[in-house]
Motif scaffolding. Structure first.
Motif, PDB file in Angstrom:
ATOM      1  N   SER A 331      72.069  17.564  46.978  1.00  0.00           N
ATOM      2  CA  SER A 331      71.087  16.582  47.451  1.00  0.00           C
ATOM      3  C   SER A 331      71.641  15.163  47.377  1.00  0.00           C
ATOM      4  CB  SER A 331      69.805  16.680  46.619  1.00  0.00           C
ATOM      5  OG  SER A 331      69.111  17.869  46.901  1.00  0.00           O
ATOM      6  N   VAL A 332      72.414  14.881  46.328  1.00  0.00           N
ATOM      7  CA  VAL A 332      73.039  13.559  46.216  1.00  0.00           C
ATOM      8  C   VAL A 332      74.105  13.407  47.292  1.00  0.00           C
ATOM      9  CG1 VAL A 332      74.320  12.003  44.705  1.00  0.00           C
ATOM     10  CG2 VAL A 332      72.560  13.508  43.747  1.00  0.00           C
ATOM     11  N   SER A 333      74.897  14.472  47.510  1.00  0.00           N
ATOM     12  CA  SER A 333      75.931  14.426  48.550  1.00  0.00           C
ATOM     13  C   SER A 333      75.332  14.197  49.934  1.00  0.00           C
ATOM     14  CB  SER A 333      76.735  15.724  48.542  1.00  0.00           C
ATOM     15  OG  SER A 333      77.460  15.871  47.341  1.00  0.00           O
ATOM     16  N   PRO A 350      66.081  16.252  37.214  1.00  0.00           N
ATOM     17  CA  PRO A 350      66.635  17.338  36.386  1.00  0.00           C
ATOM     18  C   PRO A 350      68.151  17.465  36.441  1.00  0.00           C
ATOM     19  CG  PRO A 350      64.655  18.090  37.515  1.00  0.00           C
ATOM     20  CD  PRO A 350      64.958  16.721  38.048  1.00  0.00           C
ATOM     21  N   ILE A 351      68.762  17.141  37.571  1.00  0.00           N
ATOM     22  CA  ILE A 351      70.210  17.281  37.718  1.00  0.00           C
ATOM     23  C   ILE A 351      70.970  16.406  36.724  1.00  0.00           C
ATOM     24  CG2 ILE A 351      70.380  15.481  39.480  1.00  0.00           C
ATOM     25  CD1 ILE A 351      72.415  18.739  39.290  1.00  0.00           C
ATOM     26  N   LEU A 352      70.331  15.351  36.229  1.00  0.00           N
ATOM     27  CA  LEU A 352      71.002  14.408  35.340  1.00  0.00           C
ATOM     28  C   LEU A 352      70.971  14.839  33.877  1.00  0.00           C
ATOM     29  CD1 LEU A 352      69.571  11.111  36.883  1.00  0.00           C
ATOM     30  CD2 LEU A 352      71.749  12.217  37.411  1.00  0.00           C
ATOM     31  N   LYS A 353      70.168  15.846  33.557  1.00  0.00           N
ATOM     32  CA  LYS A 353      70.001  16.240  32.158  1.00  0.00           C
ATOM     33  C   LYS A 353      71.267  16.827  31.560  1.00  0.00           C
ATOM     34  CE  LYS A 353      65.011  17.027  32.377  1.00  0.00           C
ATOM     35  NZ  LYS A 353      63.909  18.027  32.235  1.00  0.00           N
ATOM     36  N   ASN A 354      72.122  17.393  32.392  1.00  0.00           N
ATOM     37  CA  ASN A 354      73.341  18.038  31.890  1.00  0.00           C
ATOM     38  C   ASN A 354      74.547  17.116  31.869  1.00  0.00           C
ATOM     39  OD1 ASN A 354      71.947  20.499  31.631  1.00  0.00           O
ATOM     40  ND2 ASN A 354      72.334  21.005  33.780  1.00  0.00           N
ATOM     41  N   GLU A 355      74.348  15.844  32.231  1.00  0.00           N
ATOM     42  CA  GLU A 355      75.460  14.896  32.270  1.00  0.00           C
ATOM     43  C   GLU A 355      75.120  13.667  31.431  1.00  0.00           C
ATOM     44  OE1 GLU A 355      78.127  15.811  33.785  1.00  0.00           O
ATOM     45  OE2 GLU A 355      77.420  17.368  35.164  1.00  0.00           O
ATOM     46  N   ASN A 356      76.138  13.055  30.817  1.00  0.00           N
ATOM     47  CA  ASN A 356      75.876  11.776  30.164  1.00  0.00           C
ATOM     48  C   ASN A 356      75.753  10.697  31.230  1.00  0.00           C
ATOM     49  OD1 ASN A 356      78.496  10.533  30.743  1.00  0.00           O
ATOM     50  ND2 ASN A 356      79.346  11.864  29.153  1.00  0.00           N
ATOM     51  N   LEU A 357      75.248   9.546  30.862  1.00  0.00           N
ATOM     52  CA  LEU A 357      74.933   8.497  31.841  1.00  0.00           C
ATOM     53  C   LEU A 357      76.170   8.060  32.619  1.00  0.00           C
ATOM     54  CD1 LEU A 357      72.437   6.263  29.813  1.00  0.00           C
ATOM     55  CD2 LEU A 357      71.919   7.783  31.729  1.00  0.00           C
ATOM     56  N   GLU A 358      77.302   7.907  31.939  1.00  0.00           N
ATOM     57  CA  GLU A 358      78.505   7.420  32.609  1.00  0.00           C
ATOM     58  C   GLU A 358      79.036   8.431  33.617  1.00  0.00           C
ATOM     59  OE1 GLU A 358      81.251   6.376  29.592  1.00  0.00           O
ATOM     60  OE2 GLU A 358      80.181   4.542  29.005  1.00  0.00           O
ATOM     61  N   THR A 359      79.058   9.701  33.224  1.00  0.00           N
ATOM     62  CA  THR A 359      79.554  10.739  34.138  1.00  0.00           C
ATOM     63  C   THR A 359      78.649  10.879  35.347  1.00  0.00           C
ATOM     64  OG1 THR A 359      80.523  11.957  32.290  1.00  0.00           O
ATOM     65  CG2 THR A 359      80.171  13.165  34.337  1.00  0.00           C
ATOM     66  N   ALA A 360      77.333  10.874  35.123  1.00  0.00           N
ATOM     67  CA  ALA A 360      76.386  10.986  36.226  1.00  0.00           C
ATOM     68  C   ALA A 360      76.556   9.823  37.200  1.00  0.00           C
ATOM     69  CB  ALA A 360      74.957  11.017  35.688  1.00  0.00           C
ATOM     70  N   ARG A 361      76.742   8.626  36.666  1.00  0.00           N
ATOM     71  CA  ARG A 361      76.936   7.458  37.529  1.00  0.00           C
ATOM     72  C   ARG A 361      78.190   7.611  38.381  1.00  0.00           C
ATOM     73  NH1 ARG A 361      75.378   2.090  38.018  1.00  0.00           N
ATOM     74  NH2 ARG A 361      77.050   0.667  38.629  1.00  0.00           N
ATOM     75  N   GLN A 362      79.275   8.086  37.774  1.00  0.00           N
ATOM     76  CA  GLN A 362      80.515   8.277  38.524  1.00  0.00           C
ATOM     77  C   GLN A 362      80.342   9.300  39.643  1.00  0.00           C
ATOM     78  OE1 GLN A 362      83.416   9.143  35.344  1.00  0.00           O
ATOM     79  NE2 GLN A 362      84.510   7.334  36.075  1.00  0.00           N
ATOM     80  N   LEU A 363      79.661  10.396  39.334  1.00  0.00           N
ATOM     81  CA  LEU A 363      79.483  11.458  40.327  1.00  0.00           C
ATOM     82  C   LEU A 363      78.658  10.975  41.519  1.00  0.00           C
ATOM     83  CD1 LEU A 363      78.839  14.505  37.973  1.00  0.00           C
ATOM     84  CD2 LEU A 363      80.839  14.132  39.433  1.00  0.00           C
ATOM     85  N   ILE A 364      77.677  10.125  41.266  1.00  0.00           N
ATOM     86  CA  ILE A 364      76.849   9.598  42.360  1.00  0.00           C
ATOM     87  C   ILE A 364      77.651   8.602  43.193  1.00  0.00           C
ATOM     88  CG2 ILE A 364      74.802   8.237  42.938  1.00  0.00           C
ATOM     89  CD1 ILE A 364      73.510   9.387  40.376  1.00  0.00           C
ATOM     90  N   ILE A 365      78.358   7.692  42.534  1.00  0.00           N
ATOM     91  CA  ILE A 365      79.138   6.675  43.246  1.00  0.00           C
ATOM     92  C   ILE A 365      80.185   7.333  44.150  1.00  0.00           C
ATOM     93  CG2 ILE A 365      80.854   4.840  42.940  1.00  0.00           C
ATOM     94  CD1 ILE A 365      79.301   4.051  40.386  1.00  0.00           C
TER      95      ILE A 365
END
Length: 527
Positions: A331-333, A350-365
């Protein structure tokens, strides 16, 4: 029911801080005197549904929203001009309803020695200058009527913004009668009023010709109600319908007025299907869309190729979609398919619960190429470069596994539509294969510290480091090596056998292995 000309059924009333609708006037059972049957806005405020001791007196909207009160307890409201005079009249040195102590405190809090309060620059102590008012806030002031013909126009001819939220107005016609007297009005807030919609509301459009910004939050409106309302606003640019009961968006959307909307807020509604959101994709001027706090579980755009751009939402630049039910990264892609998305709010899914904030931010960017701001924080060039590089490394093995399998490659691209572009941009040879696990041999690396700006240190200093050493400890080592005098240096590194670009070591609590620093790399020290 007893006829009483003083009371009009469906009038709005206020009693002890609670609002409701008058549904009955007359006797109740064997009791003496007159009673008012009220259907309260708060469904727990009453005691029954309009039926009392087996007799049906009126029909309430909820099983426990109905009750009876004596007429003396009900407030039926005042006119809009009267409310303005009470709210903004100068009484005992009070300015615009705010006493001097409160005003002084507010000035200090926001560091504003001079504070213009809701439209007043100066107030004559003998006479309030209502004609200077440009902004009027009448929230919860028991406004129920327009007042005398022309009274409001004479009182506040220059009014540009009006807040009538949570009052006792029960008809859009009363709203129209108020607004038709305000030639300069461009912003209107009617939230938390009980205003039923009806057919042919477009006959009221002349009253709202200048209006550009409308807020109708918490009105218990569905999309059908919103469409009816839109027929009254020929010049509207921004519409906020947050915290209503919209669950379906009806098609087709051909309303000429809706086509002019640039900013739309649907926060706090009940939308779960992205297909309903796609029905808004044809709005040609839409630049801002707020879908926070809905129930959307996935995002999909219909395109011929997985990497193709969508024709929907062509001018959309800002999208807020926090606090939904999105639970997969595809969905983000998919948001990469939007042509001009620059600003994204994406929290508490919910997709963000399994990632820390920094990793989630990188994956979205990494997944959205034109994004300039994420969750209110600007995306700098170095951060984007690092995010894209890490994204390539993370999925490199899956990418290479699909090299000789067309079906697998196509499935991969559907989930990662930007990956082929990043491979072409960065070059697959520049990405170290995750299969090579150097750290299994040794946790110790030798790096060269270089300080280009240091006048007495032209050569590098080599030191052995552990890969699980935190960046903040390396910063401390650099301070000692180059005697920075208490200044905190900025660190970056250059990979010996790969790109010569500097990669920032900008996360003090991360270990060096997070950045994939290898034996022989250079650490650049600046301040």
């Amino acid at each position: 029911m007893v006829e009483d000309k003083k009371y009009e059924i469906d009038s709005r009333i206020e009693c002890d801080g609670h609002q409701g609708t008058l549904k009955y006037v007359g006797p109740v059972g064997k009791t003496k005197g007159l009673w008012l049957g009220i259907d309260w806005d708060d469904p727990t405020r009453g005691k029954h549904n309009g039926t009392y001791e087996g007799v049906k007196y009126f029909k309430a909207r909820h099983p426990t929203s109905g009750s009876f009160i004596r007429p003396g307890k009900a407030k039926f409201g005042i006119s809009c001009p009267e409310a303005i005079k009470i709210r903004y009249g100068l009484i005992n040195d009070e300015l615009a309803g705010i006493d001097r102590d409160t005003l002084t405190s507010l000035q200090k809090e926001i560091n504003a020695p001079f504070l213009e309060v809701v439209g007043f620059s100066k107030v004559n102590k003998k006479q309030s200058k209502f004609d200077q008012l440009k902004i009027v806030w009448l929230r919860e002031q028991c406004v129920s009527t327009t007042g005398n013909p022309g009274e409001l126009k004479e009182l506040c001819p220059n009014l540009e913004e009006l807040d009538l939220s949570k009052n006792l107005i029960n008809s859009w016609r009363i709203i129209a009668d108020i607004c038709c007297q305000l030639d300069c009005l461009v912003r209107l807030n009617l939230s938390e009023n009980y205003l039923p919609t009806e057919e042919n509301m477009e006959i009221l459009k002349d009253s709202f010709f200048m209006l550009k910004y409308l807020t109708i939050a918490r009105m218990n409106y569905n999309w059908f109600d919103i469409q009816r309302c839109m027929s009254m606003f020929p010049s509207l640019q921004e519409l906020s319908v947050s915290f209503n009961i919209v669950n379906i968006i009806h098609k087709p959307i051909k309303d000429e007025n809706l086509m002019k909307i640039c900013k739309l807020t649907l926060e706090g509604n009940l939308i779960s299907n992205w297909d309903d959101i796609l029905k808004l994709g044809s709005l040609p001027r839409l630049e801002y869309l707020n879908l926070n706090s809905n129930k959307i579980d996935k995002i999909r755009f219909l395109t011929v190729e997985p990497t193709a751009k969508t024709t929907a939402f062509f001018n959309l630049r800002q999208l807020h979609i926090s606090q939904n039910n999105i639970s997969e990264w595809q969905s983000v892609s998919e948001l990469e398919k939007l042509n001009n998305l620059e600003d994204l709010k994406f929290r508490e899914n919910p997709i963000l619960k399994n990632e820390n904030l920094e990793t989630a931010r990188q994956l979205i960017i990494a997944r959205i190429s034109k994004l300039k701001s994420l969750n209110g924080t600007e995306i700098l060039q170095d951060e984007r470069r690092g995010a894209e590089y890490d994204y390539l490394k993370l999925f490199l093995s899956k990418w290479t596994e699909t090299e000789n399998d067309v079906d697998k490659r196509n499935r991969f691209i559907i989930e990662h539509p930007r990956y082929p572009t990043l491979v072409a941009k960065c070059g697959i040879s520049d990405i170290p294969s995750p299969k090579v696990k150097v750290e299994m041999v040794s946790n110790v690396i030798t790096v060269e510290f270089v300080c280009p700006d240091h006048p007495n240190q032209p050569r590098g200093i080599k030191r052995k480091l552990l890969k699980d050493m935190e960046v903040q400890k390396v910063i401390g080592l650099a301070q000692r090596l180059f005697r920075t005098g208490g200044k905190i240096p900025r660190l970056s590194f250059i990979q010996q056998n790969l790109s010569k670009d500097e990669i920032l070591l900008d996360k003090p609590l991360q270990e060096l292995r997070y950045y994939s620093i290898q034996d022989g790399d250079q650490v650049i020290v600046r301040w």
